[in-house]
Write a protein that holds these residues in place. Structure first.
Motif, PDB file in Angstrom:
ATOM      1  N   ARG A   1       0.953  -1.387   0.144  1.00 34.62           N
ATOM      2  CA  ARG A   1       0.365   0.188  -0.094  1.00 34.62           C
ATOM      3  C   ARG A   1       1.013   1.792  -0.023  1.00 34.62           C
ATOM      4  O   ARG A   1       1.670   1.262   1.201  1.00 34.62           O
ATOM      5  CB  ARG A   1      -1.156   0.198   1.592  1.00 34.62           C
ATOM      6  N   TYR A   2       1.002   1.907  -1.315  1.00 38.43           N
ATOM      7  CA  TYR A   2       2.119   3.302  -1.203  1.00 38.43           C
ATOM      8  C   TYR A   2       1.337   4.328  -1.587  1.00 38.43           C
ATOM      9  O   TYR A   2       0.068   4.649  -2.422  1.00 38.43           O
ATOM     10  CB  TYR A   2       2.820   2.783  -2.059  1.00 38.43           C
ATOM     11  N   ARG A   3       1.401   5.411  -1.138  1.00 34.92           N
ATOM     12  CA  ARG A   3       0.971   6.509  -1.184  1.00 34.92           C
ATOM     13  C   ARG A   3       1.986   7.399  -2.690  1.00 34.92           C
ATOM     14  O   ARG A   3       2.922   7.567  -2.426  1.00 34.92           O
ATOM     15  CB  ARG A   3       0.945   8.110  -0.315  1.00 34.92           C
ATOM     16  N   ILE A   4       1.490   7.024  -3.568  1.00 33.41           N
ATOM     17  CA  ILE A   4       1.440   7.358  -5.330  1.00 33.41           C
ATOM     18  C   ILE A   4       1.558   9.197  -5.710  1.00 33.41           C
ATOM     19  O   ILE A   4       0.391   9.221  -5.962  1.00 33.41           O
ATOM     20  CB  ILE A   4       1.536   6.657  -6.295  1.00 33.41           C
ATOM     21  N   PHE A   5       2.463   9.879  -5.709  1.00 34.76           N
ATOM     22  CA  PHE A   5       2.358  11.547  -6.241  1.00 34.76           C
ATOM     23  C   PHE A   5       2.136  11.665  -8.015  1.00 34.76           C
ATOM     24  O   PHE A   5       2.532  10.281  -8.263  1.00 34.76           O
ATOM     25  CB  PHE A   5       3.579  12.194  -5.520  1.00 34.76           C
ATOM     26  N   PRO A   6       1.652  12.476  -8.015  1.00 34.96           N
ATOM     27  CA  PRO A   6       1.412  13.401  -9.044  1.00 34.96           C
ATOM     28  C   PRO A   6       2.820  12.854  -9.834  1.00 34.96           C
ATOM     29  O   PRO A   6       3.855  12.651  -9.827  1.00 34.96           O
ATOM     30  CB  PRO A   6       0.687  14.112  -9.107  1.00 34.96           C
ATOM     31  N   THR A   7       2.325  12.083 -11.738  1.00 33.52           N
ATOM     32  CA  THR A   7       3.805  12.445 -11.885  1.00 33.52           C
ATOM     33  C   THR A   7       3.195  11.321 -13.515  1.00 33.52           C
ATOM     34  O   THR A   7       2.191  10.759 -13.833  1.00 33.52           O
ATOM     35  CB  THR A   7       4.751  11.142 -11.711  1.00 33.52           C
ATOM     36  N   GLN A   8       4.167  12.195 -14.707  1.00 33.21           N
ATOM     37  CA  GLN A   8       3.634  11.386 -16.246  1.00 33.21           C
ATOM     38  C   GLN A   8       4.401  10.208 -16.126  1.00 33.21           C
ATOM     39  O   GLN A   8       4.052  10.200 -17.541  1.00 33.21           O
ATOM     40  CB  GLN A   8       4.027  12.426 -17.039  1.00 33.21           C
ATOM     41  N   HIS A   9       5.272  10.115 -15.089  1.00 30.66           N
ATOM     42  CA  HIS A   9       6.398   8.834 -16.012  1.00 30.66           C
ATOM     43  C   HIS A   9       6.352   8.305 -14.364  1.00 30.66           C
ATOM     44  O   HIS A   9       5.772   8.053 -14.053  1.00 30.66           O
ATOM     45  CB  HIS A   9       7.759   9.328 -15.777  1.00 30.66           C
ATOM     46  N   SER A  10       6.649   6.345 -14.945  1.00 31.95           N
ATOM     47  CA  SER A  10       6.670   5.683 -13.619  1.00 31.95           C
ATOM     48  C   SER A  10       7.657   5.617 -13.215  1.00 31.95           C
ATOM     49  O   SER A  10       8.808   6.535 -13.370  1.00 31.95           O
ATOM     50  CB  SER A  10       6.889   4.271 -14.507  1.00 31.95           C
ATOM     51  N   ARG A  11       7.963   5.463 -11.085  1.00 34.45           N
ATOM     52  CA  ARG A  11       8.025   5.888 -10.300  1.00 34.45           C
ATOM     53  C   ARG A  11       8.991   4.885 -10.149  1.00 34.45           C
ATOM     54  O   ARG A  11       8.225   3.658 -10.305  1.00 34.45           O
ATOM     55  CB  ARG A  11       7.366   6.596  -9.188  1.00 34.45           C
ATOM     56  N   GLY A  12       9.687   4.188  -9.427  1.00 37.89           N
ATOM     57  CA  GLY A  12      10.535   3.755  -8.905  1.00 37.89           C
ATOM     58  C   GLY A  12       9.706   2.679  -7.983  1.00 37.89           C
ATOM     59  O   GLY A  12       8.922   3.394  -7.198  1.00 37.89           O
ATOM     60  N   GLY A  13       9.392   1.169  -8.037  1.00 33.72           N
ATOM     61  CA  GLY A  13       8.554   0.792  -7.233  1.00 33.72           C
ATOM     62  C   GLY A  13       8.910  -0.590  -6.273  1.00 33.72           C
ATOM     63  O   GLY A  13      10.192  -0.262  -5.787  1.00 33.72           O
ATOM     64  N   ASP A  14       9.122  -1.349  -6.474  1.00 35.26           N
ATOM     65  CA  ASP A  14       9.416  -2.537  -5.931  1.00 35.26           C
ATOM     66  C   ASP A  14      10.117  -3.875  -6.856  1.00 35.26           C
ATOM     67  O   ASP A  14       9.749  -4.252  -7.872  1.00 35.26           O
ATOM     68  CB  ASP A  14       8.641  -3.349  -4.454  1.00 35.26           C
ATOM     69  N   SER A  15      11.330  -3.773  -6.836  1.00 39.60           N
ATOM     70  CA  SER A  15      12.485  -4.566  -7.208  1.00 39.60           C
ATOM     71  C   SER A  15      12.424  -6.056  -6.736  1.00 39.60           C
ATOM     72  O   SER A  15      11.904  -6.877  -5.463  1.00 39.60           O
ATOM     73  CB  SER A  15      13.727  -4.453  -7.308  1.00 39.60           C
ATOM     74  N   ASN A  16      12.546  -7.616  -7.573  1.00 40.03           N
ATOM     75  CA  ASN A  16      12.513  -8.759  -6.858  1.00 40.03           C
ATOM     76  C   ASN A  16      12.031  -9.561  -6.765  1.00 40.03           C
ATOM     77  O   ASN A  16      11.379  -9.950  -5.764  1.00 40.03           O
ATOM     78  CB  ASN A  16      13.948  -8.754  -6.704  1.00 40.03           C
ATOM     79  N   ILE A  17      10.122  -8.360  -6.901  1.00 39.80           N
ATOM     80  CA  ILE A  17       8.966  -9.658  -5.838  1.00 39.80           C
ATOM     81  C   ILE A  17       8.542 -10.438  -6.204  1.00 39.80           C
ATOM     82  O   ILE A  17       8.154 -10.950  -5.675  1.00 39.80           O
ATOM     83  CB  ILE A  17       7.875  -8.582  -5.722  1.00 39.80           C
ATOM     84  N   VAL A  18       8.530 -10.985  -7.453  1.00 41.07           N
ATOM     85  CA  VAL A  18       7.996 -12.177  -7.915  1.00 41.07           C
ATOM     86  C   VAL A  18       9.712 -12.824  -9.064  1.00 41.07           C
ATOM     87  O   VAL A  18      10.040 -12.310  -9.525  1.00 41.07           O
ATOM     88  CB  VAL A  18       7.000 -12.586  -8.463  1.00 41.07           C
ATOM     89  N   GLU A  19       8.910 -14.359  -8.955  1.00 38.84           N
ATOM     90  CA  GLU A  19      10.156 -15.008 -10.536  1.00 38.84           C
ATOM     91  C   GLU A  19       9.004 -14.758 -11.578  1.00 38.84           C
ATOM     92  O   GLU A  19       8.144 -15.244 -11.537  1.00 38.84           O
ATOM     93  CB  GLU A  19      10.625 -16.313  -9.677  1.00 38.84           C
ATOM     94  N   THR A  20       9.604 -15.204 -13.001  1.00 39.22           N
ATOM     95  CA  THR A  20       8.800 -15.762 -13.765  1.00 39.22           C
ATOM     96  C   THR A  20       7.849 -16.792 -13.151  1.00 39.22           C
ATOM     97  O   THR A  20       7.961 -17.741 -13.099  1.00 39.22           O
ATOM     98  CB  THR A  20       9.688 -16.119 -15.074  1.00 39.22           C
ATOM     99  N   GLY A  21       6.745 -16.504 -14.196  1.00 34.39           N
ATOM    100  CA  GLY A  21       5.905 -17.295 -13.286  1.00 34.39           C
ATOM    101  C   GLY A  21       4.241 -16.385 -13.920  1.00 34.39           C
ATOM    102  O   GLY A  21       4.453 -15.416 -15.014  1.00 34.39           O
TER     103      GLY A  21
END
Length: 139
Positions: free
Chosen positions: A68-88
């Protein structure tokens, strides 16, 4: 005492064998996937994201990731969380809430299938009307 020839063959065999093992492990290894967010609204929003593995023949759905994140206004994507799931293959559910909690939208769902390379991304874009667009990037 080993002869020079025996020594060269043993060292050469170790190098060739090691390269073979590395190649096989590289082919069999899985990549990991990342999530990023974007917010096209004029105000910040709260985004709740849940990633679950689908029901299998011998297993039930399992939560792989929650945030659950607070996301500020932006026209591009912001960095998120890395390596959350394996391929599948995964089911993704997103709910959006306005900054003060007076508006909410969702849940929005998609099937996410990161596969084939490292660090594929799922970009979750909150649109002006609080709907969600899912963009899966390929390597």
């Amino acid at each position: 005492m080993p002869t020079r020839r025996e020594l060269l063959f043993s060292v050469g065999g170790g190098v060739v064998g090691g390269a073979g093992v590395y190649t096989i492990m590289s082919v069999l290894s899985t990549g990991y996937a990342d999530i990023e967010w974007a917010n096209e609204r004029d105000e910040e929003v709260w985004v709740e994201t849940t990633v679950t593995s689908p029901d299998g023949f011998f297993s039930s759905a399992e939560v792989e990731y929650e945030s659950r994140y607070r996301i500020f206004p932006t026209q591009h994507s912001r960095g998120g969380d890395s390596n959350i799931v394996e391929t599948g293959a995964y089911n993704v559910e997103v709910e959006v809430e306005s900054k003060n909690g007076s508006q909410s939208a969702g849940p929005f769902n998609t099937r996410w299938t990161p596969a084939g390379c490292y660090h594929q991304r799922l970009i979750i874009r909150v649109l002006r009307d609080m709907s969600v667009e899912f963009i899966q990037t390929e390597c």
